[in-house]
Enzyme design. Sequence first.
Site, mmCIF file in Angstrom:
data_model
loop_
_atom_site.group_PDB
_atom_site.id
_atom_site.type_symbol
_atom_site.label_atom_id
_atom_site.label_comp_id
_atom_site.label_asym_id
_atom_site.label_seq_id
_atom_site.Cartn_x
_atom_site.Cartn_y
_atom_site.Cartn_z
ATOM 1 N N ASP A 35 0.823 -1.217 0.000
ATOM 2 C CA ASP A 35 0.000 0.000 0.000
ATOM 3 C C ASP A 35 0.856 1.265 0.000
ATOM 4 O O ASP A 35 0.543 2.242 -0.679
ATOM 5 C CB ASP A 35 -0.910 0.023 1.246
ATOM 6 C CG ASP A 35 -2.019 -1.003 1.105
ATOM 7 O OD1 ASP A 35 -2.124 -1.613 0.021
ATOM 8 O OD2 ASP A 35 -2.762 -1.185 2.085
ATOM 9 N N SER A 84 -34.336 -6.512 -15.920
ATOM 10 C CA SER A 84 -34.213 -7.348 -14.717
ATOM 11 C C SER A 84 -34.186 -8.795 -15.182
ATOM 12 O O SER A 84 -34.214 -9.072 -16.379
ATOM 13 C CB SER A 84 -35.340 -7.070 -13.736
ATOM 14 O OG SER A 84 -36.550 -7.064 -14.422
ATOM 15 N N ILE A 85 -34.132 -9.687 -14.250
ATOM 16 C CA ILE A 85 -33.917 -11.085 -14.622
ATOM 17 C C ILE A 85 -34.950 -11.949 -13.920
ATOM 18 O O ILE A 85 -35.259 -11.721 -12.740
ATOM 19 C CB ILE A 85 -32.460 -11.485 -14.275
ATOM 20 C CG1 ILE A 85 -32.091 -12.807 -14.897
ATOM 21 C CG2 ILE A 85 -32.182 -11.471 -12.814
ATOM 22 C CD1 ILE A 85 -30.589 -13.046 -14.908
ATOM 23 N N GLU A 121 -22.987 -17.971 -14.466
ATOM 24 C CA GLU A 121 -22.191 -17.026 -13.663
ATOM 25 C C GLU A 121 -22.773 -16.932 -12.257
ATOM 26 O O GLU A 121 -23.803 -17.528 -11.980
ATOM 27 C CB GLU A 121 -22.276 -15.614 -14.271
ATOM 28 C CG GLU A 121 -21.775 -15.496 -15.670
ATOM 29 C CD GLU A 121 -22.364 -14.282 -16.372
ATOM 30 O OE1 GLU A 121 -22.863 -13.363 -15.694
ATOM 31 O OE2 GLU A 121 -22.340 -14.276 -17.602
ATOM 32 N N LYS A 123 -24.594 -14.701 -9.208
ATOM 33 C CA LYS A 123 -25.469 -13.536 -9.071
ATOM 34 C C LYS A 123 -25.025 -12.775 -7.821
ATOM 35 O O LYS A 123 -25.235 -13.217 -6.695
ATOM 36 C CB LYS A 123 -26.932 -13.970 -8.953
ATOM 37 C CG LYS A 123 -27.846 -12.791 -8.835
ATOM 38 C CD LYS A 123 -29.139 -12.986 -9.562
ATOM 39 C CE LYS A 123 -29.917 -11.686 -9.696
ATOM 40 N NZ LYS A 123 -29.771 -10.728 -8.626
ATOM 41 N N ARG A 144 -29.475 1.574 -12.022
ATOM 42 C CA ARG A 144 -30.489 0.975 -12.869
ATOM 43 C C ARG A 144 -31.794 1.776 -12.835
ATOM 44 O O ARG A 144 -32.461 1.927 -13.846
ATOM 45 C CB ARG A 144 -30.733 -0.463 -12.390
ATOM 46 C CG ARG A 144 -31.770 -1.190 -13.149
ATOM 47 C CD ARG A 144 -31.858 -2.638 -12.704
ATOM 48 N NE ARG A 144 -32.909 -3.277 -13.457
ATOM 49 C CZ ARG A 144 -34.190 -3.188 -13.159
ATOM 50 N NH1 ARG A 144 -34.564 -2.500 -12.097
ATOM 51 N NH2 ARG A 144 -35.079 -3.775 -13.912
ATOM 52 N N GLU A 180 -22.156 -5.243 -11.498
ATOM 53 C CA GLU A 180 -22.639 -5.105 -10.118
ATOM 54 C C GLU A 180 -21.538 -4.526 -9.228
ATOM 55 O O GLU A 180 -20.416 -5.057 -9.200
ATOM 56 C CB GLU A 180 -23.028 -6.501 -9.599
ATOM 57 C CG GLU A 180 -23.901 -6.477 -8.392
ATOM 58 C CD GLU A 180 -25.392 -6.645 -8.745
ATOM 59 O OE1 GLU A 180 -25.751 -6.600 -9.945
ATOM 60 O OE2 GLU A 180 -26.177 -6.808 -7.810
ATOM 61 N N LYS A 321 -31.884 -18.936 -7.726
ATOM 62 C CA LYS A 321 -31.500 -18.413 -6.400
ATOM 63 C C LYS A 321 -31.145 -19.521 -5.412
ATOM 64 O O LYS A 321 -31.552 -20.668 -5.579
ATOM 65 C CB LYS A 321 -32.661 -17.597 -5.836
ATOM 66 C CG LYS A 321 -32.966 -16.362 -6.639
ATOM 67 C CD LYS A 321 -32.431 -15.152 -5.944
ATOM 68 C CE LYS A 321 -32.923 -13.890 -6.606
ATOM 69 N NZ LYS A 321 -33.072 -12.789 -5.715
ATOM 70 N N CYS A 415 -29.104 -13.119 38.757
ATOM 71 C CA CYS A 415 -29.164 -14.269 37.853
ATOM 72 C C CYS A 415 -30.626 -14.721 37.742
ATOM 73 O O CYS A 415 -31.279 -14.965 38.765
ATOM 74 C CB CYS A 415 -28.304 -15.395 38.429
ATOM 75 S SG CYS A 415 -28.553 -16.966 37.588
HETATM 76 N N1 5U1 Z 1 -23.897 -12.376 -13.415
HETATM 77 C C1 5U1 Z 1 -24.993 -11.691 -13.755
HETATM 78 N N2 5U1 Z 1 -25.747 -11.059 -12.904
HETATM 79 N N3 5U1 Z 1 -26.750 -10.507 -13.609
HETATM 80 C C2 5U1 Z 1 -27.786 -9.738 -13.198
HETATM 81 N N4 5U1 Z 1 -25.468 -11.555 -14.994
HETATM 82 C C3 5U1 Z 1 -26.571 -10.818 -14.926
HETATM 83 N N5 5U1 Z 1 -27.416 -10.391 -15.869
HETATM 84 C C4 5U1 Z 1 -28.454 -9.645 -15.505
HETATM 85 C C5 5U1 Z 1 -28.655 -9.286 -14.162
HETATM 86 C C6 5U1 Z 1 -29.819 -8.442 -13.764
HETATM 87 O O1 5U1 Z 1 -29.338 -9.182 -16.406
HETATM 88 C C7 5U1 Z 1 -29.172 -9.557 -17.774
HETATM 89 C C8 5U1 Z 1 -29.613 -10.954 -17.982
HETATM 90 C C9 5U1 Z 1 -30.000 -8.587 -18.565
#
Ligand code: 5U1
Length: 683
Positions: A35, A84-85, A121, A123, A144, A180, A321, A415
């Site tokens: 550092d 969103s997913i 991947e 989340k 977002r 993210e 999830k 106690c």
């Molecule tokens: N790793 C990953 N996280 N994530 C969140 N990929 C990913 N893709 C996302 C989201 C909301 O959305 C796309 C599928 C549009």
Amino acid sequence: MAATPEQARRAAQLRAEIERHNRAYYELDAPTIPDAEYDRLFRELQALEHEHPELLAPDSPTRRVGGAPLAHFKPVRHLVPMLSIRTETDTEDSGAFNFDARVRRELGLGDGDPPVEYAAELKFDGLAISLRYENGILVRGATRGDGETGEDVTQNVRTVRAIPLRLLGDAPALLEVRGEIHMRRDDFEAFNARALAAGEKTLVNPRNGAAGSIRQLDPAVTRKRPLSFFAYGIGEVDGWTLPPTHSALLDALVDRGLPVCVERMVGQGAAALAAFHRKVADKRMSLPFDIDGVVYKVNSLALQARLGFVSREPRWAVAHKYPAQEALTQLIEIEIQVGRTGALTPVARLAPVFVGGVTVTNATLHNEDEIRRKDLRIGDSVIVRRAGDVIPEVVGAVADRRTGSEREFVMPSRCPVCGSHAVRAADEAVTRCSGGLFCPAQRKQALLHFASRRAMDVEGLGDKLVDQLVDNAVVGTPADLYKLGVLALATLERMAEKSASNLIGAIEASKHSTLARFVYALGIRNVGEKTARDLARHFGSLDRLMSADPARLRQVPDVGPIVASSIAQFFAEPHNREVIEQLRAAGVQWEEGAAEAGVSGRLAGRRFVLTGTLPTLSRDAAGALIEAAGGMVSGSVSKKTDYVVAGSEAGSKLEKAQQLGIRIVDEAGLMALLDRDDSGESS
Ligand code: 5U1
């Protein structure tokens, strides 16, 4: 003065080097320099830019310090919406199989067709962000929001060292990177430890830490938060021919210097996805950051385009999830549990909540400091966390939800199990019951210790027998051992008459002990064998030890303030004294000697009572002189008292001494006694 070409070259070199170190740290998780060296490079660049402002490039890492605080965030329109997913909450493999079945149906694939190739991947549990790079330079960071319009958080995003300010290699005219922002658990803990030490507010959890930090109006606040970033997709692009697959796209982002998490894979069909889900579940706890699931994506970008979207969610991706590790519930009550060693532990009684795969109704709160630190009040809405097999934890209270009816927690002074005094040593966070010999919660521990070989040495009294004796209410305190008969023992499971009489024999034999063993057997906190021996040698008698105040106890070699107060508290508890009396009454005995100092002391074995005000000596000073000469000082006059030392305004103690015909001396008389022992009576 304008910068020389050499200075311009050096500035460019420093920028590149500092960003390389940032990448090594955040992408590869492998710091390349200490550092201090990083700071030295940073300061050198800052000095050059300060002297020659024309060298301050838009991608300079010094710009990570951010600008002035904002009044509000400007809105940003996402031309390519931040989607969103869809979520699969089914924790079993079916999450992957359902997704694959949907994709195949949409693509018109039949049973005879080959499997679909997927990318999988993690989340991440953080805050979605869109980073806009124009000609390779970071020009904007946006949240977002509702997917169409987010907030401009460029100043804050610039402070995140994991986010490159300039892309590597040949840069497209426009590239929006989606990913993210999150906070690693170790960074979160280190941040909270520092905040705590500085008396500042701590973060509730890494996700809130990340989201809250990016939405700070003052970038100076964000800069102090240890944030990380992973890219997982793109938005608007101009001047770049996209690779054919999502996985190749992520590789291309890596080549441009963007951090992409290495925990990803490409596989064929649902079984590969389900296997990834299981593999990540196993290592979830050992990842350095929180995730709430895994993401499956159709790998081919052409197939993604064919599949398209439905209500703002792509058909080509799904989040599978894991059970939530955190949940919101109500703190109904804080109760006290008394442990085997007498520790009083506050326990949260919670409204039942499903978290981490189980229903949680209780969580330990450790001690009262922890409750203060988390500012928990009875009735609060609280966040409960259960990560893996870890014991559930109350992370913190949601202060916004308070109604005013919440109550502060107060540690009880007694106690809750036995009513003995609850005490907290000055240097300890734990409050303890002082009735060690008497308290039902500590019974088993107290009996086992009392009977152990180096204490009273009751052979045959082990764990199982103690469990039975206590559980069947045959024995409560060590004194009850001496009331045991063969008959009472014979009622116990698996206790043959022979073993019962052997045990009675061992208990009987233990009556003849030594003072050191007996003191050790009492199980006084902080009093081990050696201290017990020192105490026995120093005081010579149990009465002298029991009546010694902490100052007197500290005269014993190696007895410091903590040990002295443990001993004094133990003997101050009437419940303990009662059990000791019962033990003596039952015939437990040892040979008593003179106090150590009294062996050559003139007042050995003499009992004194001090009353009234002495002309020169304080009571404590007079007491110390008496004890140093081997005498004992007690608070009340009885037939056993040898001398009453009376000063002015002596009251009832003097009268009682006169009634009982006890010798009364004044201060001068006491001094004479200290010199000559047997004389010095006042007239
Ligand atoms: N790793 C990953 N996280 N994530 C969140 N990929 C990913 N893709 C996302 C989201 C909301 O959305 C796309 C599928 C549009």
